[in-house]
Design a protein around this motif. Structure first.
Motif, mmCIF file in Angstrom:
data_model
loop_
_atom_site.group_PDB
_atom_site.id
_atom_site.type_symbol
_atom_site.label_atom_id
_atom_site.label_comp_id
_atom_site.label_asym_id
_atom_site.label_seq_id
_atom_site.Cartn_x
_atom_site.Cartn_y
_atom_site.Cartn_z
ATOM 1 N N SER A 128 0.830 -1.209 0.000
ATOM 2 C CA SER A 128 0.000 0.000 0.000
ATOM 3 C C SER A 128 0.863 1.257 0.000
ATOM 4 O O SER A 128 0.543 2.245 -0.666
ATOM 5 C CB SER A 128 -0.931 0.010 1.221
ATOM 6 N N ARG A 160 -8.072 13.599 1.013
ATOM 7 C CA ARG A 160 -7.341 12.398 1.430
ATOM 8 C C ARG A 160 -8.257 11.177 1.459
ATOM 9 O O ARG A 160 -7.824 10.066 1.128
ATOM 10 C CB ARG A 160 -6.680 12.628 2.801
ATOM 11 N N GLU A 161 -9.512 11.392 1.847
ATOM 12 C CA GLU A 161 -10.475 10.289 1.809
ATOM 13 C C GLU A 161 -10.687 9.778 0.394
ATOM 14 O O GLU A 161 -10.739 8.567 0.141
ATOM 15 C CB GLU A 161 -11.822 10.752 2.382
ATOM 16 N N ALA A 164 -7.674 7.792 -0.753
ATOM 17 C CA ALA A 164 -7.652 6.463 -0.140
ATOM 18 C C ALA A 164 -8.581 5.513 -0.887
ATOM 19 O O ALA A 164 -8.217 4.357 -1.164
ATOM 20 C CB ALA A 164 -8.065 6.560 1.326
ATOM 21 N N LEU A 171 -7.089 5.237 5.033
ATOM 22 C CA LEU A 171 -6.931 6.683 5.114
ATOM 23 C C LEU A 171 -5.667 7.051 5.881
ATOM 24 O O LEU A 171 -4.960 8.002 5.517
ATOM 25 C CB LEU A 171 -8.160 7.306 5.790
ATOM 26 N N ASP A 173 -2.860 5.611 5.943
ATOM 27 C CA ASP A 173 -1.680 5.501 5.086
ATOM 28 C C ASP A 173 -1.536 6.731 4.195
ATOM 29 O O ASP A 173 -0.422 7.205 3.933
ATOM 30 C CB ASP A 173 -1.755 4.239 4.226
ATOM 31 N N VAL A 174 -2.664 7.239 3.705
ATOM 32 C CA VAL A 174 -2.631 8.444 2.875
ATOM 33 C C VAL A 174 -2.129 9.626 3.688
ATOM 34 O O VAL A 174 -1.294 10.411 3.221
ATOM 35 C CB VAL A 174 -4.031 8.752 2.306
#
Length: 297
Positions: A128, A160-161, A164, A171, A173-174
């Motif tokens: 990821s 960001r959502e 993802a 999320l 990780d983003v």
């Protein structure tokens, strides 16, 4: 006048490319024979010939990552290491071309190198994190353009959502990768020059994803191969199908010994049944002739 490091790197890269382009092109039969010689007899001459023939593929893939600022010579070296890993793990019994198998190993090796050398801050190495590293800025720029075209204003959390969901990662990780890539090491959102009217470097990045026509072709080819393999498996009896599934279709293939214990057969007998099953499947696929060959090359 002496050349600088960048000029020397470019010259060396071109020299390696010219050398690789002169290497022989292997047909499927020769390639398979070399793979068997290396796997079964550790024939280093066969390995060298196989690696040399496909070095042009490694160089081609390495060149796609040059935009990340790494020296071309280093990228080629990492691509070559990936190619060698592929040769060491390649199983010619699976019936696919070596180039198809090697692409994944080459790309993984170069991506690992780029991520290791991107910043003093470790960017991570999970699947990821890799996906985010090589796609986050491009996906973010596209989503922002689409929102602007629709007159929608996105805040940072909403963006960001959406990233993802688009990339298929959590999320958190983003948010982590966004913070690490927003440092001062390098910014893809920096403008190229005043003359480019604010054009950002992100706008020059090529989309690594397959084109629409390629996706359609790949989906068609994979469906055809699955259909033909299902037909080939249908020619086997229940015991042969079981052995093929356990030996070739599991994430962790079972050993001949474990299958022999379960089937109350010797290891050699299981090997013979496996070989017979492959022979039946190969005969069925050979009846498709050039159709199968065109999808595997």
């Amino acid at each position: 006048m002496s050349r600088g490091p960048m000029a020397q790197d470019t010259q060396d890269g071109r020299t390696m490319t010219r050398t690789a382009m002169k290497a022989e092109l292997l047909d499927a039969e020769t390639e398979r024979a070399l793979a068997y010689a290396w796997r079964d007899h550790r024939d280093e001459a066969a390995l060298h010939r196989l690696i040399t023939a496909y070095m042009r593929l490694a160089i081609s893939m390495a060149s796609k990552f040059r935009r990340y600022g790494a020296p071309m010579n280093d990228l080629i070296q990492e691509a070559g290491l990936g190619l060698m890993k592929a040769a060491d793990k390649f199983d010619p019994d699976r019936g696919v071309r070596f180039s198809t198998y090697a692409v994944w190993w080459i790309k993984a090796s170069v991506q690992d190198y780029v991520m290791r050398n991107w910043s003093m801050v470790r960017t991570g190495s999970t699947s990821s994190q890799k996906s985010l590293f090589f796609n986050l800025r491009r996906v973010q720029a596209r989503l922002e353009r689409e929102a602007m075209a629709e007159g929608v204003e996105l805040d940072g959390y909403q963006l960001r959502e959406m990233i993802a969901r688009e990339v298929g990662v959590p999320l958190r990780d983003v948010e982590m990768m966004s913070g690490r890539l927003s440092g001062s090491d390098f910014s893809l959102n920096a403008t190229q020059s005043a003359e480019d009217e604010g054009r950002e470097w992100i706008d020059t990045i090529e989309d690594d994803g397959p084109r629409g026509d390629e996706q359609v072709e790949q989906a068609h080819d994979h469906a055809a191969l699955r259909h033909w393999l299902t037909q080939a498996m249908g020619k086997l009896n229940a015991r042969e199908r079981f052995i093929v599934r356990e030996r070739k279709l599991r994430d962790e293939p079972r050993t001949l010994e474990s299958l022999g214990d379960e089937l109350n057969l010797s290891k050699e007998r299981v090997r013979q049944l496996e070989a017979a099953a492959f022979a039946k499947m190969r005969k069925t696929l050979e009846e498709k002739g050039s159709e199968v060959h065109s999808l595997l090359v």
